[in-house]
Design a protein around this motif. Structure first.
Motif, PDB file in Angstrom:
ATOM      1  N   VAL A 126      45.287  36.818  50.713  1.00 44.41           N
ATOM      2  CA  VAL A 126      44.318  35.857  50.173  1.00 44.41           C
ATOM      3  C   VAL A 126      44.975  34.475  50.258  1.00 44.41           C
ATOM      4  N   TYR A 162      44.254  31.879  41.071  1.00 45.94           N
ATOM      5  CA  TYR A 162      44.705  33.094  41.750  1.00 45.94           C
ATOM      6  C   TYR A 162      46.235  33.157  41.797  1.00 45.94           C
ATOM      7  N   TYR A 165      47.323  34.321  38.565  1.00 46.70           N
ATOM      8  CA  TYR A 165      47.011  35.753  38.452  1.00 46.70           C
ATOM      9  C   TYR A 165      48.151  36.575  39.055  1.00 46.70           C
ATOM     10  N   TYR A 187      41.176  33.908  37.141  1.00 46.54           N
ATOM     11  CA  TYR A 187      40.856  34.703  38.331  1.00 46.54           C
ATOM     12  C   TYR A 187      40.661  36.153  37.933  1.00 46.54           C
ATOM     13  N   ARG A 188      39.526  36.717  38.346  1.00 43.10           N
ATOM     14  CA  ARG A 188      39.252  38.135  38.120  1.00 43.10           C
ATOM     15  C   ARG A 188      38.798  38.736  39.447  1.00 43.10           C
ATOM     16  N   PRO A 189      39.582  39.645  39.997  1.00 45.11           N
ATOM     17  CA  PRO A 189      39.208  40.233  41.291  1.00 45.11           C
ATOM     18  C   PRO A 189      37.996  41.135  41.164  1.00 45.11           C
ATOM     19  N   GLU A 190      37.265  41.233  42.252  1.00 40.20           N
ATOM     20  CA  GLU A 190      36.160  42.179  42.292  1.00 40.20           C
ATOM     21  C   GLU A 190      36.735  43.596  42.344  1.00 40.20           C
TER      22      GLU A 190
END
Length: 200
Positions: A126, A162, A165, A187-190
């Motif tokens: 990423v 991110y 994170y 940041y919260r990942p899918e």
């Protein structure tokens, strides 16, 4: 002029004298006494070299007169100037953010974590948002407030979240928690769902 700026001016002066010299040394006849003191201070820091007795004798033979003192940049001094030339100038504090940007201020520990992230290129899955690496390189340090200041787009700010994170999962969550409190972004990942295996 501050000590650091004076040191850089001395290094630039030595480089200029070296380039003009047939032997690559700045001689005592070319360096004013007040500058000789600054050159000696640079030599004490490993940024310059002073000619020893044998070199002064060799220079005296070339010059046809006694050379009592001579100096030149050390390899480290050359590299300091090369690094300085390659480094972009920090963004001025007074520069207003452009449309779609906002000023983000990071604590030193947060900036350290962000630098670790951008320095992982090109090995990141990423990668940073476009332009963020350059913003990190040119960030302005607000010394009185002990903060790094950058004008960032929303996408770049999300990338900063991110980076924190990643930091939270590899050591400290303090940087992410501070960023969430100050900018309201976490940041919260899918949640990824792996496809079923063949033959399952």
């Amino acid at each position: 002029m501050g000590e650091r700026q004076t040191r850089l001016e001395v290094l630039r002066y030595l480089r200029e004298r070296e380039e003009r010299s047939a032997y690559g040394w700045a001689l005592s006849t070319e360096v004013q006494p007040r500058l000789q003191h600054s050159v000696q201070a640079a030599a004490a820091q490993g940024l310059a070299e002073l000619a020893d007795r044998e070199m002064r004798a060799e220079l005296s033979a070339h010059e046809g007169r006694p050379v009592l003192w001579a100096a030149r940049l050390s390899p480290q001094g050359h590299d300091v100037l090369a690094y300085l030339q390659a480094s972009p100038a920090p963004a001025p504090r007074s520069a207003p953010p452009e449309a779609g940007e906002q000023i983000v201020e990071l604590r030193p520990s947060q900036m350290d974590a962000l630098r670790v992230y951008v320095n992982l290129l090109p090995g990141l899955c990423v990668p940073p948002a476009d332009g963020l690496v350059e913003r990190v390189r040119t960030a302005h340090f607000d010394r009185p407030n002990n903060r790094w200041r950058m004008a960032l787009t929303h996408e770049q700010i999300e990338t900063v979240a991110y980076a924190f994170y990643l930091r939270a999962h590899s050591g400290s969550a303090a940087e992410a928690n501070q960023f969430t409190r100050e900018y309201g972004i976490t940041y919260r990942p899918e949640v990824a769902v792996a496809p079923a295996r063949m033959g399952a």
